[in-house]
Design a protein around this motif. Structure first.
Motif, mmCIF file in Angstrom:
data_model
loop_
_atom_site.group_PDB
_atom_site.id
_atom_site.type_symbol
_atom_site.label_atom_id
_atom_site.label_comp_id
_atom_site.label_asym_id
_atom_site.label_seq_id
_atom_site.Cartn_x
_atom_site.Cartn_y
_atom_site.Cartn_z
ATOM 1 N N ALA A 175 0.845 -1.193 0.000
ATOM 2 C CA ALA A 175 0.000 0.000 0.000
ATOM 3 C C ALA A 175 0.877 1.238 0.000
ATOM 4 O O ALA A 175 2.036 1.199 0.436
ATOM 5 N N THR A 176 0.305 2.351 -0.470
ATOM 6 C CA THR A 176 1.055 3.607 -0.576
ATOM 7 C C THR A 176 1.033 4.378 0.731
ATOM 8 O O THR A 176 2.051 4.882 1.194
ATOM 9 N N GLU A 177 -0.154 4.485 1.334
ATOM 10 C CA GLU A 177 -0.279 5.170 2.619
ATOM 11 C C GLU A 177 -1.526 4.698 3.341
ATOM 12 O O GLU A 177 -2.411 4.080 2.752
ATOM 13 N N ILE A 178 -1.577 5.002 4.642
ATOM 14 C CA ILE A 178 -2.665 4.581 5.514
ATOM 15 C C ILE A 178 -3.472 5.798 5.935
ATOM 16 O O ILE A 178 -2.924 6.870 6.186
ATOM 17 N N THR A 179 -4.787 5.618 6.019
ATOM 18 C CA THR A 179 -5.657 6.654 6.558
ATOM 19 C C THR A 179 -6.416 6.070 7.753
ATOM 20 O O THR A 179 -6.467 4.850 7.931
ATOM 21 N N PRO A 180 -7.028 6.912 8.566
ATOM 22 C CA PRO A 180 -7.953 6.375 9.570
ATOM 23 C C PRO A 180 -9.061 5.573 8.874
ATOM 24 O O PRO A 180 -9.374 5.827 7.705
ATOM 25 N N ALA A 181 -9.621 4.607 9.567
ATOM 26 C CA ALA A 181 -10.694 3.801 8.993
ATOM 27 C C ALA A 181 -11.792 4.707 8.449
ATOM 28 O O ALA A 181 -12.210 5.660 9.111
ATOM 29 N N GLY A 182 -12.218 4.425 7.246
ATOM 30 C CA GLY A 182 -13.260 5.223 6.607
ATOM 31 C C GLY A 182 -12.740 6.375 5.772
ATOM 32 O O GLY A 182 -13.514 7.050 5.088
ATOM 33 N N GLY A 183 -11.432 6.603 5.796
ATOM 34 C CA GLY A 183 -10.873 7.756 5.093
ATOM 35 C C GLY A 183 -10.175 7.447 3.787
ATOM 36 O O GLY A 183 -9.680 8.362 3.123
ATOM 37 N N ALA A 184 -10.150 6.178 3.386
ATOM 38 C CA ALA A 184 -9.364 5.804 2.203
ATOM 39 C C ALA A 184 -9.911 6.421 0.919
ATOM 40 O O ALA A 184 -9.148 6.917 0.081
ATOM 41 N N LEU A 185 -11.220 6.402 0.741
ATOM 42 C CA LEU A 185 -11.787 6.918 -0.504
ATOM 43 C C LEU A 185 -11.564 8.420 -0.650
ATOM 44 O O LEU A 185 -11.183 8.896 -1.728
ATOM 45 N N ALA A 186 -11.765 9.161 0.421
ATOM 46 C CA ALA A 186 -11.557 10.614 0.354
ATOM 47 C C ALA A 186 -10.102 10.928 0.001
ATOM 48 O O ALA A 186 -9.826 11.819 -0.817
ATOM 49 N N ARG A 187 -9.174 10.216 0.611
ATOM 50 C CA ARG A 187 -7.763 10.456 0.329
ATOM 51 C C ARG A 187 -7.418 10.041 -1.102
ATOM 52 O O ARG A 187 -6.660 10.735 -1.794
ATOM 53 N N ALA A 188 -7.986 8.912 -1.557
ATOM 54 C CA ALA A 188 -7.739 8.476 -2.931
ATOM 55 C C ALA A 188 -8.241 9.506 -3.930
ATOM 56 O O ALA A 188 -7.562 9.799 -4.926
ATOM 57 N N CYS A 189 -9.405 10.092 -3.653
ATOM 58 C CA CYS A 189 -9.956 11.108 -4.555
ATOM 59 C C CYS A 189 -9.121 12.387 -4.519
ATOM 60 O O CYS A 189 -8.982 13.079 -5.536
ATOM 61 N N GLU A 190 -8.565 12.692 -3.361
ATOM 62 C CA GLU A 190 -7.692 13.862 -3.251
ATOM 63 C C GLU A 190 -6.445 13.688 -4.125
ATOM 64 O O GLU A 190 -6.038 14.608 -4.859
ATOM 65 N N ILE A 191 -5.849 12.498 -4.059
ATOM 66 C CA ILE A 191 -4.686 12.208 -4.890
ATOM 67 C C ILE A 191 -5.087 12.200 -6.364
ATOM 68 O O ILE A 191 -4.360 12.713 -7.228
ATOM 69 N N ALA A 192 -6.247 11.617 -6.657
ATOM 70 C CA ALA A 192 -6.729 11.567 -8.037
ATOM 71 C C ALA A 192 -6.901 12.963 -8.612
ATOM 72 O O ALA A 192 -6.570 13.216 -9.774
#
Length: 254
Positions: A175-192
């Motif tokens: 994996a590239t990085e870890i977020t708090p549970a429930g935060g993966a999609l928001a962070r992925a969209c931010e990177i996107a």
């Protein structure tokens, strides 16, 4: 009910959400084919610059749908429809980001190995547990996992069927990085969105060149890289002009 949901959560970003919560988003043939169809559409849509794959809070994807496994002696992994769908993921030319919460097992873990960036929630669990049913990963896991995390760790995961959590997946390079549970999609969209603001032609060439690492010798891939650098684009000219004029570039994909 459709097996996936397609939406745009940010400009230039398309989200494909697996939608089989009753089966922990297991990879049925229908889900794979619908995902491949959505990716074909995204590939031909110039407004889509990045695609994010995700599941729900309990599972990204729990692997192959055991109920579809044949007892006729013909492995499901050999079905032409499945192979074509996997090839679509493997050959997708635009950036592909996985946002993982919960389980990414078997084919789900193998799918993250085809993604360019993997964002994992703290509750994510990765594994290739096929050995527990007398099988082994059939969609590239035995080949791609050692390239991602090394031989010894891959052997341990595949031979024991053991799972690793999100932090360990990040530490091992899965994996590239870890977020708090429930935060993966928001962070992925931010990177996107960050990637989506870049020149799409440059991003596409970057993906193509980086992936050459796995298929060509270093001398050959370096030679191809140097040849591609000679290809001047409108976006390249715009990027230089914007830098000199101290303004934000406007990339068109030309």
């Amino acid at each position: 009910m459709p097996n996936i949901q397609v939406s745009a959560l940010a400009p230039s970003t398309q989200v494909i959400r697996f939608n089989r919560p009753h089966a922990r988003n297991a990879l049925s043939l229908a889900l794979l084919q619908e995902t491949a169809t959505a990716l074909h559409a995204a590939q031909n849509d110039d407004s889509v610059r990045v695609v994010v794959l995700t599941g729900d809070d309990k599972a990204f994807c729990a692997g192959a749908d055991i109920k579809e496994m044949s007892n006729t002696g013909i492995p499901m992994w050999g079905q032409s429809e499945r192979l074509l769908a996997w090839k679509t993921l493997e050959n997708f030319p635009k950036p592909l980001i996985a946002a993982v919460e919960g389980y990414a097992l078997g084919g789900g873990c193998e799918m993250t190995l085809l993604c360019d960036i993997v964002i994992a929630g703290q509750n994510a669990r990765f594994g290739l547990p096929e050995v527990k049913i007398g099988a082994f990963p059939g969609d590239g896991g035995t080949q791609r996992l050692p390239r991602a995390i090394g031989k010894s760790r891959a052997m341990w995961m595949i031979m024991t069927g053991s799972l690793i959590d999100g932090p360990k997946a990040c530490d091992w390079g899965l994996a590239t990085e870890i977020t708090p549970a429930g935060g993966a999609l928001a962070r992925a969209c931010e990177i996107a969105q960050t990637i989506g603001d870049m020149s799409p032609i440059a991003v596409r060439m970057i993906k193509e060149e980086v992936l050459m690492t796995y298929t060509k010798s270093l001398d050959e891939s370096l030679s191809l890289e140097r040849k591609l650098l000679l290809w001047q684009t409108h976006d390249h000219n715009e990027g230089i002009a914007a830098f000199l004029e101290k303004r934000r570039p406007v990339f068109s994909g030309r």
